[in-house]
Design an enzyme around this catalytic site. Structure first.
Site, PDB file in Angstrom:
ATOM      1  N   GLY A   1     -55.511  14.848 -32.219  1.00  0.00           N
ATOM      2  CA  GLY A   1     -55.839  14.273 -33.518  1.00  0.00           C
ATOM      3  C   GLY A   1     -56.397  15.304 -34.476  1.00  0.00           C
TER       4      GLY A   1
ATOM      5  CB  ALA B   1     -54.959  14.776 -24.137  1.00  0.00           C
ATOM      6  CG  ASP B   2     -55.188  10.317 -26.805  1.00  0.00           C
ATOM      7  OD1 ASP B   2     -54.253   9.706 -27.334  1.00  0.00           O
ATOM      8  OD2 ASP B   2     -55.339  10.391 -25.571  1.00  0.00           O
ATOM      9  CG  MET B   3     -61.007  12.620 -28.491  1.00  0.00           C
ATOM     10  SD  MET B   3     -61.335  11.484 -29.848  1.00  0.00           S
ATOM     11  CE  MET B   3     -62.162  10.158 -28.960  1.00  0.00           C
TER      12      MET B   3
END
Length: 419
Positions: A193, A188-190
């Site tokens: 980002g 999810a962070d990737m």
């Protein structure tokens, strides 16, 4: 950039080795970024900018810095080394009364501010977007959070794991009849980002036209939901919730992972009619494509288990090398299930430079993915290794207009740290 051809002596991998060069540049060379974010999503966004030449300054909290530094293997800051290359570091005590003045002066000269505090924190610091825009109208502010700046969940701490669960992603992964599965990486962070850096580039283009900056409300939840595809539409059309299907698919067939006789695994995705026809022929079952149960993709999805028995049985009797050689010759859309050791021996990974190794004074050599997307003079986008905590405190403050004596006083008062 000087390119070396020999394999690194310590990592023992055949990946291309490159030298960092401070003189390297990119299309964003004139762009200044102040990055107040923590952990993965914000750092992923600023990495894209840094790899394209932007002057990205990480403002890290004393005493320990960005918590990403704590994500270590064998005592080495592996995540930090990869996702904070091409960035500089200022170590700041956010609790000190002078910290807000330092932040304000840095942000006044920035093109982009990235922050990932819980919603409302920036405002409580006296750095609300409206205030920052009065001082710097062209400022682009990327606000990273788990659930967004608005909505009943906006106040909640937003880690990627929570988002991967709430988005519906985890409910779709796992074996049929089994429980949901979370991804083993910061997915999810990737994704968020990458959305963040894309949004920044669109905002920069908008600023070129209007002269005005803007606020980007980047929620990990929104980003993860978008990656799941048309689930909302599918649900509206069918009134049913898609169930877990392991390595299969709710929408495409043949699609699965199969084990070979030598205990390797091969992934196949052959849902297009021509590829399905070639696969059935390759495994000695050409007549299947004329069977109504397998004649269309929709029919094959309903009868995936029967396909698995035929295709899986054929593969199970052969080695990985034999299967891949036959599939390659027949134009079958298949690939081995690699691990990192397999990638180290894969000629495509090696020749294309998917991984490169760069020298680092702190950790020796750092194998990492190359800057993406691949562009002209791609490896010339590597300017510097990930910084030590506060490594550039003095240099970056001088660039922001601070005087040496002023910086000396800030160090003496423990407002900033300079190794």
């Amino acid at each position: 950039m000087k390119m070396k051809t020999e394999a690194p002596s310590t990592s023992r991998q055949p990946w291309k080795t490159v030298d960092y060069a401070a003189s390297n540049s990119g299309p964003l060379t004139s762009i200044k970024v102040v990055d107040l974010s923590r952990l993965v999503a914000g750092n992923m966004a600023s990495l894209q900018l840094a790899d394209s030449g932007a002057d990205v300054t990480k403002i890290e909290p004393l005493p320990a810095g960005d918590p990403l530094r704590a994500w270590q293997q064998a005592g080495i800051q592996t995540f930090w080394s990869v996702y904070c290359r091409n960035k500089t570091s200022i170590a700041l005590d956010f609790r000190h009364e002078k910290s807000i003045d330092i932040l304000t002066r840095l942000i006044d000269q920035a093109d982009i501010l990235i922050e990932s505090f819980r919603p409302g924190t920036l405002e409580s610091m006296g750095l609300a977007p409206a205030i920052l825009h009065r001082r710097n109208p062209g400022l682009i502010i990327l606000r990273v959070s788990g659930f967004g700046q608005s909505g009943p969940y906006s106040h909640r701490p937003g880690f990627g794991t929570l988002v991967e669960a709430m988005s519906g992603f985890a409910s779709r992964t796992g074996e049929a009849g089994g429980g949901p599965l979370l991804p083993p990486v910061a997915l999810a962070d990737m994704i968020a980002g990458l959305y963040g850096s894309n949004g920044i580039m669109m905002a920069l283009r908008g600023r070129d036209q209007t002269g005005q900056g803007q606020v980007i409300d980047l929620a990990l939840l929104d980003s993860m939901v978008s990656a799941i595809g048309p689930d909302a539409f599918d649900y509206a059309v069918t009134g049913t919730v898609k169930q877990r299907v392991g390595n299969g698919s709710n929408t495409a067939s043949p699609r699965n992972i199969y084990q070979t006789s030598d205990d390797h695994f091969i992934a196949i995705s052959a849902s297009i009619q021509s590829t399905a026809r070639r696969l059935f022929a390759a495994v000695g079952a050409a007549a299947m494509i004329d069977d109504p149960k397998f004649a269309t993709n929709a029919a094959r999805v309903k009868h995936q288990a029967e396909i698995d028995r035929v295709v899986g049985g054929w593969i199970a009797a052969r080695s990985r090398q034999e299967v891949l050689a036959i599939f390659d010759a027949e134009g079958i859309t298949a690939a081995p299930v690699n691990n990192i050791a397999d990638n180290a021996d894969d000629p495509h990974f090696i020749e294309r430079g998917i991984y490169v190794t760069a020298a680092d004074a702190t950790t020796g050599e750092v194998p990492m993915h190359q800057p993406l997307p691949v562009m002209e003079n791609n490896l010339d986008r590597l300017r510097m290794p990930a910084p030590t905590l506060g490594q550039h405190s003095r240099a970056q403050l001088i660039k922001a207009g601070f005087q040496d004596g002023e910086i000396d006083q800030l160090i003496a008062q423990n407002v900033i740290s300079q190794p």
